[in-house]
Design an enzyme around this catalytic site. Structure first.
Site, PDB file in Angstrom:
ATOM      1  N   GLN A   1       0.785  -1.232   0.000  1.00 31.77           N
ATOM      2  CA  GLN A   1       0.000   0.000   0.000  1.00 31.77           C
ATOM      3  C   GLN A   1       0.819   1.285   0.000  1.00 31.77           C
ATOM      4  O   GLN A   1       0.438   2.255  -0.659  1.00 31.77           O
ATOM      5  CB  GLN A   1      -0.929   0.001   1.216  1.00 31.77           C
ATOM      6  CG  GLN A   1      -1.905   1.150   1.261  1.00 31.77           C
ATOM      7  CD  GLN A   1      -3.040   0.864   2.211  1.00 31.77           C
ATOM      8  OE1 GLN A   1      -4.008   0.216   1.860  1.00 31.77           O
ATOM      9  NE2 GLN A   1      -2.920   1.327   3.439  1.00 31.77           N
TER      10      GLN A   1
ATOM     11  N   GLU B   1      -2.776  10.083  -0.696  1.00 32.83           N
ATOM     12  CA  GLU B   1      -1.905  10.673   0.321  1.00 32.83           C
ATOM     13  C   GLU B   1      -0.779  11.514  -0.274  1.00 32.83           C
ATOM     14  O   GLU B   1       0.207  11.808   0.386  1.00 32.83           O
ATOM     15  CB  GLU B   1      -1.356   9.564   1.221  1.00 32.83           C
ATOM     16  CG  GLU B   1      -2.482   8.830   1.939  1.00 32.83           C
ATOM     17  CD  GLU B   1      -2.004   7.742   2.874  1.00 32.83           C
ATOM     18  OE1 GLU B   1      -0.781   7.535   2.967  1.00 32.83           O
ATOM     19  OE2 GLU B   1      -2.851   7.100   3.513  1.00 32.83           O
TER      20      GLU B   1
ATOM     21  N   GLU C   1       5.064  -2.127   8.018  1.00 31.90           N
ATOM     22  CA  GLU C   1       3.808  -2.063   8.764  1.00 31.90           C
ATOM     23  C   GLU C   1       2.848  -3.138   8.260  1.00 31.90           C
ATOM     24  O   GLU C   1       2.725  -3.343   7.050  1.00 31.90           O
ATOM     25  CB  GLU C   1       3.205  -0.668   8.576  1.00 31.90           C
ATOM     26  CG  GLU C   1       1.893  -0.424   9.277  1.00 31.90           C
ATOM     27  CD  GLU C   1       1.341   0.953   8.944  1.00 31.90           C
ATOM     28  OE1 GLU C   1       0.107   1.080   8.858  1.00 31.90           O
ATOM     29  OE2 GLU C   1       2.143   1.898   8.753  1.00 31.90           O
TER      30      GLU C   1
ATOM     31  N   LYS D   1      -3.508   5.829  15.591  1.00 34.09           N
ATOM     32  CA  LYS D   1      -4.499   6.611  14.849  1.00 34.09           C
ATOM     33  C   LYS D   1      -5.631   6.978  15.803  1.00 34.09           C
ATOM     34  O   LYS D   1      -6.331   6.102  16.308  1.00 34.09           O
ATOM     35  CB  LYS D   1      -5.057   5.807  13.672  1.00 34.09           C
ATOM     36  CG  LYS D   1      -4.045   5.475  12.586  1.00 34.09           C
ATOM     37  CD  LYS D   1      -4.669   4.557  11.539  1.00 34.09           C
ATOM     38  CE  LYS D   1      -3.706   4.258  10.398  1.00 34.09           C
ATOM     39  NZ  LYS D   1      -4.266   3.246   9.453  1.00 34.09           N
TER      40      LYS D   1
ATOM     41  N   ARG E   1      -4.882   9.658   8.258  1.00 35.50           N
ATOM     42  CA  ARG E   1      -5.682   8.713   7.490  1.00 35.50           C
ATOM     43  C   ARG E   1      -5.685   9.166   6.028  1.00 35.50           C
ATOM     44  O   ARG E   1      -5.336  10.300   5.712  1.00 35.50           O
ATOM     45  CB  ARG E   1      -7.128   8.637   8.003  1.00 35.50           C
ATOM     46  CG  ARG E   1      -7.297   8.198   9.445  1.00 35.50           C
ATOM     47  CD  ARG E   1      -6.566   6.922   9.833  1.00 35.50           C
ATOM     48  NE  ARG E   1      -6.970   5.718   9.124  1.00 35.50           N
ATOM     49  CZ  ARG E   1      -7.788   4.777   9.602  1.00 35.50           C
ATOM     50  NH1 ARG E   1      -8.310   4.923  10.806  1.00 35.50           N
ATOM     51  NH2 ARG E   1      -8.050   3.687   8.910  1.00 35.50           N
ATOM     52  N   SER E   2      -6.103   8.268   5.142  1.00 39.27           N
ATOM     53  CA  SER E   2      -6.096   8.621   3.719  1.00 39.27           C
ATOM     54  C   SER E   2      -7.130   9.696   3.405  1.00 39.27           C
ATOM     55  O   SER E   2      -6.943  10.507   2.494  1.00 39.27           O
ATOM     56  CB  SER E   2      -6.330   7.380   2.859  1.00 39.27           C
ATOM     57  OG  SER E   2      -7.484   6.694   3.280  1.00 39.27           O
TER      58      SER E   2
ATOM     59  N   LYS F   1       3.656   9.706  10.487  1.00 40.79           N
ATOM     60  CA  LYS F   1       3.448   9.606   9.039  1.00 40.79           C
ATOM     61  C   LYS F   1       2.167  10.340   8.687  1.00 40.79           C
ATOM     62  O   LYS F   1       1.124  10.126   9.290  1.00 40.79           O
ATOM     63  CB  LYS F   1       3.423   8.158   8.561  1.00 40.79           C
ATOM     64  CG  LYS F   1       2.210   7.319   8.890  1.00 40.79           C
ATOM     65  CD  LYS F   1       2.226   6.032   8.056  1.00 40.79           C
ATOM     66  CE  LYS F   1       0.960   5.239   8.205  1.00 40.79           C
ATOM     67  NZ  LYS F   1       0.895   4.099   7.276  1.00 40.79           N
TER      68      LYS F   1
END
Length: 425
Positions: A163, A205, A286, A338, A367-368, A389
């Site tokens: 991803q 992103e 991840e 998150k 988040r996206s 990130k």
């Protein structure tokens, strides 16, 4: 002096970076101070995440959030009027008890989190402190940032199953200096991709979404971009991946369907080992296994924990209970954090506390589906998160977090420096 309390909690439906509805909450205090927060949402979500309440039906493709908005404007507002905004644990506990479900499915995690965050913002303003100082006191540090510059999986329409391919600065330096290295590498990567004949459209992103045949090709392009930007792979700039393996895990046969291959857990480890051998600058992975493949994750952790940061996302969903279970089983050595996976500031802080207690690194994450809200930038500094990130150095909803970090570093002065993984002199 009159005691400051919460006077009103009000929510509205706004839109995120993907054009989907989301929740914005304003908490107004009795002294007139207003705190505002906007809630993000993910495309790749774990099974155990707190419930993001959507309306269903035909309006906005069923993605409306008016149910969550109304829950804020009625039940939550009634519950919190007169409450102490400076007692964050009590605020969050009151909403959790009002909801009464294990996953915040009644009021909606988006309703609860928006209120939780906005309360913290209002309290910081009322005490005339920056949010990072209010949440973190004097124990602060700038985070090491991870930037998703090649998108695959759920975040892009291409042939790459992994991803996210991220780059991160790995020499101790100022945040600004590290970020400039990332920006230089990002622009060089665009040139590399264009020369190879790839489209350079952007994913959710802010990273590029080239239609490459496999992950190895993506890593080669990153390696070349780092070198052509004038840096040494692994010494100046390292690489990290979010495998999001649940995306290519097939529940029916229990195998991983990855880039034309059908692999069991051991074969998947061999696939990763090939990438690690070819790209020693790859330092972090991840979710390399599906969130329900405990055996695979534990075996991979035991064999790779000394070489690699193994970050748990879907496996724990920022949930203290799931994290403690993972620690007991020996899965991973780092936690992805998150806020909207668990739904309150207090519970998120508890997950970070447990991670630190057991020697797990922590990586605060966007988040996206993002907004211009910069809460997580302050949160990463406040919690000494170590890592953050929040996307590529492109698209305003991503860059605004980095611009906030530049402001914070300027305010902190020269005393605070990045704390890198792996440690570099």
């Amino acid at each position: 002096m009159t005691k400051v309390v919460i006077e009103n909690v009000h929510a509205r439906e706004i839109f995120d970076s993907r054009g989907n509805p989301t929740v914005e909450v304003e908490v107004t205090l009795s002294n007139g101070v207003v705190g505002r927060a906007e809630v993000p949402s993910g495309a790749s979500t774990g099974e155990n995440e707190a419930v993001e309440l959507r309306d269903g039906g035909s309006r906005l493709g069923g993605k409306g959030v008016m149910k969550a908005v109304n829950n804020v404007n009625t039940a939550i507002n009634n519950e919190l009027q007169g409450a102490d905004p400076f007692n964050q644990p009590a605020i969050d506990k009151a909403m959790i008890e009002l909801d009464g479900t294990p996953n915040k499915g009644k009021l909606g995690a988006n309703a609860i989190l928006g209120t939780s965050m906005a309360t913290a913002v209002a309290a910081a303003k009322a005490t005339h402190q920056p949010l990072y100082r209010y949440l973190g006191g004097t124990d602060l540090s700038m985070p090491q940032t991870f930037h998703n510059v090649i998108n695959g999986g759920e975040h892009a329409d291409n042939g790459i199953d992994i991803q996210e391919f991220m780059i991160t600065p790995v020499k101790k330096t100022s945040f600004r200096d590290g970020f400039e290295k990332i920006v230089n590498t990002y622009h060089t990567l665009k040139k590399v991709l264009e020369e190879k004949g790839y489209e350079t459209g952007l994913g959710d992103e802010g990273g590029f979404a080239p239609n490459m045949k496999d992950s190895e090709e993506a890593l080669k392009a990153l390696h070349e971009a780092i070198e052509r930007a004038g840096y040494v792979p692994g010494e100046d700039i390292a690489i990290a991946c979010d495998c999001a393996a649940s995306y290519y895990y097939n529940k029916e046969d229990g195998k991983y369907h990855l880039e034309g291959k059908v692999l069991d857990g051991d074969q998947l480890a061999e696939y990763y080992d090939k990438l690690l051998a070819e790209f020693p600058e790859l330092i972090s992975m991840e979710d390399p296994y599906d969130e329900n493949d405990t055996e695979g994750m534990v075996k991979f952790t035991q064999s790779h924990k000394d070489r690699l940061q193994i970050v748990l996302d879907d496996f724990i969903c920022t949930n203290p209970r799931l994290l403690e279970k993972a620690i007991k089983e020996g899965a991973g050595n780092a936690s992805l954090i998150k806020l909207n996976q668990i739904g309150t500031v207090t519970e998120t802080l508890e997950t970070i506390r447990i991670s630190r207690k057991h020697g797990y690194n922590t990586m605060i994450s966007h988040r996206s589906g993002e907004t211009g809200d910069t809460f997580i930038a302050d949160f990463a500094v406040a919690t000494n998160g170590g890592q953050l990130k929040t996307g590529a150095p492109a698209r305003s909803e991503r860059v605004e977090k980095y611009n906030q970090l530049l402001r914070i570093e300027e305010q902190l002065g020269d005393g605070e420096r990045l704390d890198f993984f792996p440690a570099q002199d």
